[in-house]
Design a protein around this motif. Structure first.
Motif, PDB file in Angstrom:
ATOM      1  N   ASP C 150       0.813  -1.215   0.000  1.00 47.61           N
ATOM      2  CA  ASP C 150       0.000   0.000   0.000  1.00 47.61           C
ATOM      3  C   ASP C 150       0.850   1.270   0.000  1.00 47.61           C
ATOM      4  O   ASP C 150       0.351   2.362  -0.260  1.00 47.61           O
ATOM      5  CB  ASP C 150      -0.990  -0.003   1.173  1.00 47.61           C
ATOM      6  N   GLU C 153       0.388   3.336  -3.183  1.00 49.58           N
ATOM      7  CA  GLU C 153      -0.832   4.133  -3.241  1.00 49.58           C
ATOM      8  C   GLU C 153      -0.673   5.410  -2.429  1.00 49.58           C
ATOM      9  O   GLU C 153      -1.083   6.500  -2.829  1.00 49.58           O
ATOM     10  CB  GLU C 153      -2.010   3.340  -2.667  1.00 49.58           C
ATOM     11  N   VAL C 154      -0.080   5.243  -1.245  1.00 53.51           N
ATOM     12  CA  VAL C 154       0.132   6.406  -0.384  1.00 53.51           C
ATOM     13  C   VAL C 154       1.034   7.409  -1.108  1.00 53.51           C
ATOM     14  O   VAL C 154       0.755   8.612  -1.156  1.00 53.51           O
ATOM     15  CB  VAL C 154       0.745   5.989   0.970  1.00 53.51           C
ATOM     16  N   LEU C 256      -6.325   3.117   3.852  1.00 62.83           N
ATOM     17  CA  LEU C 256      -4.953   3.640   3.939  1.00 62.83           C
ATOM     18  C   LEU C 256      -4.760   4.386   5.263  1.00 62.83           C
ATOM     19  O   LEU C 256      -5.718   4.709   5.972  1.00 62.83           O
ATOM     20  CB  LEU C 256      -4.637   4.535   2.744  1.00 62.83           C
ATOM     21  N   TRP C 257      -3.507   4.701   5.540  1.00 66.79           N
ATOM     22  CA  TRP C 257      -3.131   5.091   6.885  1.00 66.79           C
ATOM     23  C   TRP C 257      -2.672   6.539   6.991  1.00 66.79           C
ATOM     24  O   TRP C 257      -1.831   6.863   7.815  1.00 66.79           O
ATOM     25  CB  TRP C 257      -2.053   4.134   7.405  1.00 66.79           C
ATOM     26  N   THR C 299       0.003  10.356   9.793  1.00 66.08           N
ATOM     27  CA  THR C 299       0.107   8.964   9.335  1.00 66.08           C
ATOM     28  C   THR C 299       0.025   8.036  10.534  1.00 66.08           C
ATOM     29  O   THR C 299       0.633   8.294  11.583  1.00 66.08           O
ATOM     30  CB  THR C 299       1.414   8.690   8.549  1.00 66.08           C
TER      31      THR C 299
END
Lengths: 404, 404, 404
Positions: C150, C153-154, C256-257, C299
């Protein structure tokens, strides 16, 4: 070299250095069960003198009795459990508990049980003894009974080597304690090889050849840089024979737990100093003049020692916890040597104080790396064969394979 | 004396002093379940005054409400868990959480729930209360509910003894906290006998007869050295009757957890001082002139107290961990006494400050000995019968036999 | 909001903040398994520069290689486990172990294995690598392999927001480390809401609207006190569009984070200062004049950041133990800014130093309350919805329900 569950060609898996359970197992199966070097006769020169000590969490004291023998007892009164002696050292002819004044003689016999009825059986409440053995002035204890009988073999083989130095006639010129932030085995492993010496111990390598501690004794394969050492060794061996000084290597024979050898000093040194000069003017034992060799003695699990003609340096390692280790260094000189006249403390202790600090940094740095999460057991070089030997001995002591 | 799994003729096996599991069991089954002495009314004289306290890992505060009653609450806001009061002592009429300003009144009722929607049920989010009992000005708490009901029996028997001193009308002249490196039971065991006094407490034995704390109360068997004490006692008992002062020994009746007795002071003393003089000129309660006796009160598991006609000394023991114990001593004098005029802090606190330091050394020395590895439970003397009594009570509280 | 075993409308049960077992589970399943923010490019500007870091008990270093890329390795030699780099920062073109001088290049390849035989397979003993990702100058690591994908993506969503600030062209003007006596989640939960701001952060609320962090973004329900913020926001959004600055809220999309948003500064401020003036005269990236907004980035699990036109403040949270947390704050300015000329350290760091100290007090006070024994999970307000979001994310990471 493979030994039980451990591959002794590699350093240990990380859990051996970090697990509290394995540390506890080591205390039980090694430090509470085997003969352990803890002090020397010079610590308690006179009747009544005592020194208090700890191994792991256990505390006891050694005391010289009226006959001059060294006795050992757990440091605890049989009444309410108060410790009997306080501080590190002292002297007394009766052991009187400060709490309610129960009183014992130097054999541990209860003499006065204050507060108890007249029919109280004093004879059932003597002090709790520990096993003590003295070899050439070095004091070993065993906290289990019966103690291993191998101590007598060690004594008979070792005493001729130590006798010339007459350790019982020395005094402690200096003791320094260091607490290192690492597992005790890293201190020992570091001591068991000199591959790290050239890049870390400039002071020590003045009086010491790095050969003799993992290289240089293999006479069939002399590297160019060992030539001078081998020549010096042959020259000195003739001298030692004439002087009647034992010098042959004894290396962990028959599963025993010591290694000793006499080695020439380097750079014309006659002691562990930075120049070819004595560290103490009064010589030890039956030495009539300075002799340029050192008798080295290593005992598992926790000691190394260097005997020189003018002083002795002795090291004892005490595990405090899985990640804290006490290293106690003592410098011994002739009992009648006078500080400031016969020896200078700074000069006497300089080389090994520097070396200890360097070794502390290395052992602590190794501990941090081993705890990094990315550590993998690493391959040991041929010159590190005494590390392999220590790991093999260590593995044999643990009666059960440690688990994580 | 035998009691369940423990032989109370001997000190406890070492694990009772060293095991973290048994310590946790003691917290749960004693300090979080029984009535525990923690403070006194003089700590919080006025409405709004609070004192923050801890038992084991639990923290709470005692606060005097608008009606003058003492209330207790866990020190935590119902919103995000922030502690409500900070520091050891303070005063406020509304408890406002510093985090998001949730606000409670002195009964623990939620008044303002900042940030919540208008329909938020404030009534469901009041402070979490603890049980509080005040006996003669001494404050006991119980962190379990329902609390043991024996507190009412203790109150009815004890209040007549404490009433003459009017503790609620005193102030705290001095508080001293000591952290002792030992298990809490060694502090209590040490307090429960005076066999150790003669060799350890020269100051305390000026005003105190060592009789009365394990010897000297057995009138059928008076030792020669107790003669003076017994004569003094008989003389004083007539005085106390005339003054209407309760003096008969009450010793842990029917499984209750206190012992109280009035005893004459030694050496013509009228207070706990080194000379026959007062420690404070303003007398307590209804005393019109100094009276040469001390009312002593011991409560299990954690307190002892001495009430004198001119001041009170009260001791509370707080276990911090298996090997660390807080001993809190307070010296109370009449609320209107003036420091430097009516009393001198140094003189007021001298005897017990010295005695506390001596007892700390003994309890810590006992702890080291018990941890030595060579400790065995030791026999208790007749004079140590109150130690046996404590161990018997202790054993009864543990609903399960502690295991190693 | 309910999420697996946790009711995220309430704060967590106390064991989540106090249990060593759950803490260990968090290390394994979060800090050793996910992408974690640990440093930024400005920490190691030049080839050879390294920074040593720890996550939990694991230690590693990040180093810029000869090509300018950031590499990461566990900080441990493959021979005897000694750490390779010492101290927090340094620079070298060869990694030479101080123990026995094994030598690695900046790609982690073993170049010299001193002491080993000539046939030793160097290629099998390279350094142990970790995963590294750089996004807009922020460095994330993952200690597990394979790392979650991921991160790409971030990166693609986040880089356009960070690009204008050109973090790689900044330098670290100041770094401050605080060790807070609380569980790490209390630090994060505190950061995820501004309901506590008005009563605790007077300095921060000069440049910061409390709206935008849990309130004020809900445009359908504007409270009177948010009117000015909304008006300012609309005005600024037009400006940002003209400047080409991304500003739309991205809030934890698709599991997501991260969350990022651009917000106007309050009180005419152009930086995080107490007055409408710059903190640094040299502007960042492609800013030609001060711009009164802050790009905020959060985050999971351990970071928040504020990007201003003249400096960047970045925060990383490192759990040290269940009850100790390191909070590391860095202030970054343009690489060519000169201290004392372009910026004053005291002014640059004032607002967040004060705010950090206030937040430390709050998080530590919350920890003490949660440990009080009287804590119960408390209800979260609507304005605390980002706390709920964090708890929901947290719950999803723990593959097994933590047990007490």
């Amino acid at each position: 070299m493979s030994s039980g569950g451990i591959d002794t060609n590699f350093t240990l898996p990380s859990r051996y250095y970090t697990s509290k359970e394995i540390f506890q197992q080591e205390l039980e199966q090694i430090f509470y069960s085997k003969w352990i070097y803890v002090a020397c006769e010079a610590d308690i020169p006179n009747p009544g003198d005592y020194v208090a000590l700890k191994l792991g969490t256990k505390s006891f004291f050694l005391q010289r009795n009226e006959h001059g023998d060294v006795k050992g007892f757990y440091n605890v009164c049989r009444h309410r459990g108060h410790e009997l002696v306080q501080g590190e050292k002292g002297s007394c002819r009766r052991l009187i508990c400060p709490y309610h004044n129960w009183t014992y003689n130097l054999e541990g016999k209860l003499m006065v049980a204050r507060g108890m009825n007249p029919d109280f059986p004093n004879e059932d409440f003597g002090l709790n003894p520990i096993n003590v053995a003295v070899i050439g002035g070095l004091i070993y204890v065993c906290l289990s009974s019966p103690a291993p009988t191998d101590i007598e073999e060690v004594r008979s083989m070792l005493e001729p080597y130590l006798a010339p130095y007459e350790l019982p006639k020395t005094k402690i010129a200096c003791q320094k304690d260091i607490i290192e932030a690492c597992n005790w085995k890293l201190v020992i492993e570091n001591n068991r090889e000199c591959l790290h010496c050239s890049s870390n111990h400039p002071e020590l390598l003045v009086p010491l050849y790095s050969s003799g501690f993992g290289k240089g004794l293999d006479k069939d394969n002399i590297q160019p840089d060992e030539r001078r050492f081998q020549e010096k060794l042959q020259e000195k061996e003739r001298e030692w024979e004439n002087l009647g000084l034992p010098f042959e290597l004894i290396e962990f024979p028959d599963g025993l737990w010591f290694r000793t050898v006499r080695l020439p000093l380097a750079n014309q040194c006659i002691s562990h100093t930075l120049k070819p000069e004595d560290a103490c003017k009064k010589l030890l034992g039956n030495f009539s003049r300075p002799e340029g060799s050192g008798l080295s003695l290593w005992t598992h699990p926790n000691s190394w020692n260097h005997f020189l003609s003018d002083h002795i340096v002795t090291f004892a390692v005490f595990p405090l916890s899985v990640d804290k280790t006490l290293v106690r260094t003592k410098w011994l000189v002739a009992a009648d040597a006078v500080e400031g006249v016969d020896y200078d403390l700074e000069k006497l202790t300089y080389v090994w104080s520097k070396t200890n600090a360097q070794d502390q940094s290395l052992a602590e740095g190794a501990y941090r790396g081993i705890c990094s999460g990315g550590y993998m057991p690493g391959p040991l070089a041929d010159e590190e064969y005494l590390v392999k030997q220590f790991l093999s001995w260590y593995n044999d002591q643990l009666t059960q394979t440690p688990v994580h």
